[in-house]
Write a protein that holds these residues in place. Structure first.
Motif, PDB file in Angstrom:
ATOM      1  N   ALA A  33       0.833  -1.210   0.000  1.00  0.00           N
ATOM      2  CA  ALA A  33       0.000   0.000   0.000  1.00  0.00           C
ATOM      3  C   ALA A  33       0.864   1.255   0.000  1.00  0.00           C
ATOM      4  CB  ALA A  33      -0.947  -0.001   1.198  1.00  0.00           C
ATOM      5  N   LEU A  34       1.910   1.264   0.797  1.00  0.00           N
ATOM      6  CA  LEU A  34       2.784   2.447   0.848  1.00  0.00           C
ATOM      7  C   LEU A  34       3.501   2.672  -0.480  1.00  0.00           C
ATOM      8  CD1 LEU A  34       4.256   1.998   4.437  1.00  0.00           C
ATOM      9  CD2 LEU A  34       2.599   3.721   3.684  1.00  0.00           C
ATOM     10  N   ILE A  35       3.941   1.600  -1.103  1.00  0.00           N
ATOM     11  CA  ILE A  35       4.593   1.712  -2.409  1.00  0.00           C
ATOM     12  C   ILE A  35       3.593   2.183  -3.461  1.00  0.00           C
ATOM     13  CG2 ILE A  35       5.705   0.409  -4.271  1.00  0.00           C
ATOM     14  CD1 ILE A  35       6.871  -1.422  -1.992  1.00  0.00           C
ATOM     15  N   ALA A  36       2.402   1.608  -3.464  1.00  0.00           N
ATOM     16  CA  ALA A  36       1.370   1.983  -4.439  1.00  0.00           C
ATOM     17  C   ALA A  36       0.971   3.443  -4.282  1.00  0.00           C
ATOM     18  CB  ALA A  36       0.155   1.070  -4.287  1.00  0.00           C
ATOM     19  N   LYS A  37       0.847   3.904  -3.057  1.00  0.00           N
ATOM     20  CA  LYS A  37       0.488   5.300  -2.799  1.00  0.00           C
ATOM     21  C   LYS A  37       1.517   6.235  -3.429  1.00  0.00           C
ATOM     22  CE  LYS A  37      -0.456   8.474   1.017  1.00  0.00           C
ATOM     23  NZ  LYS A  37      -0.537   8.603   2.485  1.00  0.00           N
ATOM     24  N   GLU A  38       2.781   5.919  -3.260  1.00  0.00           N
ATOM     25  CA  GLU A  38       3.841   6.746  -3.851  1.00  0.00           C
ATOM     26  C   GLU A  38       3.856   6.646  -5.368  1.00  0.00           C
ATOM     27  OE1 GLU A  38       5.860   9.037  -2.364  1.00  0.00           O
ATOM     28  OE2 GLU A  38       4.585   8.635  -0.621  1.00  0.00           O
ATOM     29  N   ALA A  39       3.601   5.457  -5.901  1.00  0.00           N
ATOM     30  CA  ALA A  39       3.571   5.277  -7.353  1.00  0.00           C
ATOM     31  C   ALA A  39       2.483   6.137  -7.976  1.00  0.00           C
ATOM     32  CB  ALA A  39       3.355   3.800  -7.696  1.00  0.00           C
ATOM     33  N   LYS A  40       1.345   6.230  -7.300  1.00  0.00           N
ATOM     34  CA  LYS A  40       0.245   7.071  -7.792  1.00  0.00           C
ATOM     35  C   LYS A  40       0.682   8.528  -7.904  1.00  0.00           C
ATOM     36  CE  LYS A  40      -3.399   4.552  -8.456  1.00  0.00           C
ATOM     37  NZ  LYS A  40      -4.009   4.527  -9.782  1.00  0.00           N
ATOM     38  N   LYS A  41       1.513   8.989  -6.962  1.00  0.00           N
ATOM     39  CA  LYS A  41       2.015  10.370  -6.994  1.00  0.00           C
ATOM     40  C   LYS A  41       2.856  10.635  -8.238  1.00  0.00           C
ATOM     41  CE  LYS A  41       2.103  10.983  -1.976  1.00  0.00           C
ATOM     42  NZ  LYS A  41       2.973  11.160  -0.794  1.00  0.00           N
ATOM     43  N   HIS A  42       3.407   9.559  -8.820  1.00  0.00           N
ATOM     44  CA  HIS A  42       4.211   9.678 -10.031  1.00  0.00           C
ATOM     45  C   HIS A  42       3.392   9.393 -11.284  1.00  0.00           C
ATOM     46  CE1 HIS A  42       7.938  10.263  -7.838  1.00  0.00           C
ATOM     47  NE2 HIS A  42       7.564   9.282  -7.031  1.00  0.00           N
ATOM     48  N   GLY A  43       2.068   9.296 -11.135  1.00  0.00           N
ATOM     49  CA  GLY A  43       1.181   9.099 -12.282  1.00  0.00           C
ATOM     50  C   GLY A  43       1.153   7.680 -12.822  1.00  0.00           C
ATOM     51  N   LEU A  44       1.602   6.719 -12.030  1.00  0.00           N
ATOM     52  CA  LEU A  44       1.617   5.331 -12.479  1.00  0.00           C
ATOM     53  C   LEU A  44       0.326   4.626 -12.079  1.00  0.00           C
ATOM     54  CD1 LEU A  44       5.272   4.543 -11.358  1.00  0.00           C
ATOM     55  CD2 LEU A  44       4.477   4.888 -13.711  1.00  0.00           C
ATOM     56  N   ASP A  45      -0.216   3.805 -12.988  1.00  0.00           N
ATOM     57  CA  ASP A  45      -1.372   3.006 -12.602  1.00  0.00           C
ATOM     58  C   ASP A  45      -0.880   1.719 -11.951  1.00  0.00           C
ATOM     59  OD1 ASP A  45      -0.781   1.176 -14.643  1.00  0.00           O
ATOM     60  OD2 ASP A  45      -2.403   1.800 -15.925  1.00  0.00           O
ATOM     61  N   ILE A  46      -1.778   1.064 -11.218  1.00  0.00           N
ATOM     62  CA  ILE A  46      -1.395  -0.084 -10.405  1.00  0.00           C
ATOM     63  C   ILE A  46      -2.221  -1.309 -10.792  1.00  0.00           C
ATOM     64  CG2 ILE A  46      -1.114  -0.975  -8.050  1.00  0.00           C
ATOM     65  CD1 ILE A  46       0.407   1.683  -8.489  1.00  0.00           C
ATOM     66  N   TRP A  47      -1.527  -2.397 -11.108  1.00  0.00           N
ATOM     67  CA  TRP A  47      -2.132  -3.712 -11.285  1.00  0.00           C
ATOM     68  C   TRP A  47      -1.616  -4.596 -10.159  1.00  0.00           C
ATOM     69  CZ3 TRP A  47      -3.953  -6.530 -16.056  1.00  0.00           C
ATOM     70  CH2 TRP A  47      -4.515  -5.663 -16.997  1.00  0.00           C
ATOM     71  N   CYS A  48      -2.430  -5.560  -9.759  1.00  0.00           N
ATOM     72  CA  CYS A  48      -2.021  -6.496  -8.723  1.00  0.00           C
ATOM     73  C   CYS A  48      -2.577  -7.878  -9.036  1.00  0.00           C
ATOM     74  CB  CYS A  48      -2.524  -6.029  -7.351  1.00  0.00           C
ATOM     75  SG  CYS A  48      -2.071  -7.142  -6.000  1.00  0.00           S
ATOM     76  N   TYR A  49      -1.716  -8.888  -8.893  1.00  0.00           N
ATOM     77  CA  TYR A  49      -2.110 -10.288  -9.048  1.00  0.00           C
ATOM     78  C   TYR A  49      -2.207 -10.915  -7.668  1.00  0.00           C
ATOM     79  CZ  TYR A  49      -1.205 -10.173 -14.055  1.00  0.00           C
ATOM     80  OH  TYR A  49      -1.264  -9.890 -15.392  1.00  0.00           O
ATOM     81  N   THR A  50      -3.294 -11.648  -7.419  1.00  0.00           N
ATOM     82  CA  THR A  50      -3.467 -12.336  -6.145  1.00  0.00           C
ATOM     83  C   THR A  50      -4.239 -13.632  -6.336  1.00  0.00           C
ATOM     84  OG1 THR A  50      -4.285 -12.149  -3.874  1.00  0.00           O
ATOM     85  CG2 THR A  50      -5.583 -11.045  -5.577  1.00  0.00           C
ATOM     86  N   GLY A  51      -3.949 -14.595  -5.475  1.00  0.00           N
ATOM     87  CA  GLY A  51      -4.707 -15.838  -5.464  1.00  0.00           C
ATOM     88  C   GLY A  51      -5.985 -15.739  -4.657  1.00  0.00           C
ATOM     89  N   PHE A  52      -6.134 -14.653  -3.903  1.00  0.00           N
ATOM     90  CA  PHE A  52      -7.365 -14.412  -3.158  1.00  0.00           C
ATOM     91  C   PHE A  52      -8.421 -13.857  -4.106  1.00  0.00           C
ATOM     92  CE2 PHE A  52      -4.017 -13.875   0.067  1.00  0.00           C
ATOM     93  CZ  PHE A  52      -4.459 -14.777   1.022  1.00  0.00           C
ATOM     94  N   THR A  53      -9.688 -13.957  -3.725  1.00  0.00           N
ATOM     95  CA  THR A  53     -10.748 -13.336  -4.517  1.00  0.00           C
ATOM     96  C   THR A  53     -11.055 -11.953  -3.954  1.00  0.00           C
ATOM     97  OG1 THR A  53     -12.528 -14.242  -3.163  1.00  0.00           O
ATOM     98  CG2 THR A  53     -11.809 -15.562  -5.093  1.00  0.00           C
ATOM     99  N   PHE A  54     -11.569 -11.110  -4.805  1.00  0.00           N
ATOM    100  CA  PHE A  54     -11.951  -9.767  -4.393  1.00  0.00           C
ATOM    101  C   PHE A  54     -12.918  -9.823  -3.213  1.00  0.00           C
ATOM    102  CE2 PHE A  54     -14.885  -6.166  -4.590  1.00  0.00           C
ATOM    103  CZ  PHE A  54     -13.995  -5.105  -4.528  1.00  0.00           C
TER     104      PHE A  54
END
Length: 183
Positions: free
Chosen positions: A83-104
């Motif tokens: 979450a902390l990394i993603a928050k900072e990435a958003k500040k740089h205009g990057l979109d976020i994808w995530c792969y997980t074995g859990f369901t939404f």
């Protein structure tokens, strides 16, 4: 804060989500899906630890990337650091994808995952099921896995699948109540 990784930040990926992406390969996964393409990432004591500040610095130096992808392993075993990394990435205009074995549906039951999901644009959810494996699918390994618009899903409190990734090769399993919404 530290995060356990399986590999250094991978830049210039074109297979881990739309556009040109940097991939954060997290270490640790208990799903142990038969046929997993990254079994070396399962051991929670494997890989190496790095301070998230180093990852954030690397992300800020990226040039020509559309976004970042969290993969692994399963990033949801380290949601606070992600979450902390993603928050900072958003500040740089990057979109976020995530792969997980859990369901939404399972993730939104827990606050620690919601905090990470607030920054995720696209979630590829569900365990890899070897019987549903297909090499013809966009951005996923088995037909049961869903490609979800996370921000719309959080607002609707149900998975909103991205329609351009749904076709005759997709098998919708574990249909939650209420029904899926497609965009």
């Amino acid at each position: 804060m530290k995060i356990r990784l399986a590999a250094d930040l991978q830049s210039d990926s074109i297979v881990d989500g739309e556009g040109i992406r940097a991939v954060i390969w997290t270490q640790g996964c208990s799903h142990n899906c038969p046929g997993c393409h990254n079994p070396s990432t399962h051991d929670f004591n494997g890989g190496f630890e790095v301070d998230i500040k180093e990852i954030i610095e690397e992300l800020s130096a990226l040039d020509g990337h559309d976004g970042i992808t969290f993969s692994g392993g399963d990033p949801m075993f380290q949601p606070e650091a992600c979450a902390l990394i993603a928050k900072e990435a958003k500040k740089h205009g990057l979109d976020i994808w995530c792969y997980t074995g859990f369901t939404f549906e399972n993730l939104i039951k827990h606050k620690k995952y919601i905090e990470f999901l607030k920054y995720v644009d696209v979630l590829v959810d569900g365990k890899f099921i070897i019987e549903e494996k297909s090499l013809n699918l966009d951005f996923r390994g088995s037909r049961n896995q869903r490609i979800i618009d996370v921000q719309k899903s959080l607002k609707e409190n149900q998975p909103v699948l991205i329609s351009k990734y749904i076709d005759e090769r997709t098998v919708i399993v574990n249909v939650p109540k209420p029904r899926h919404v497609y965009v």
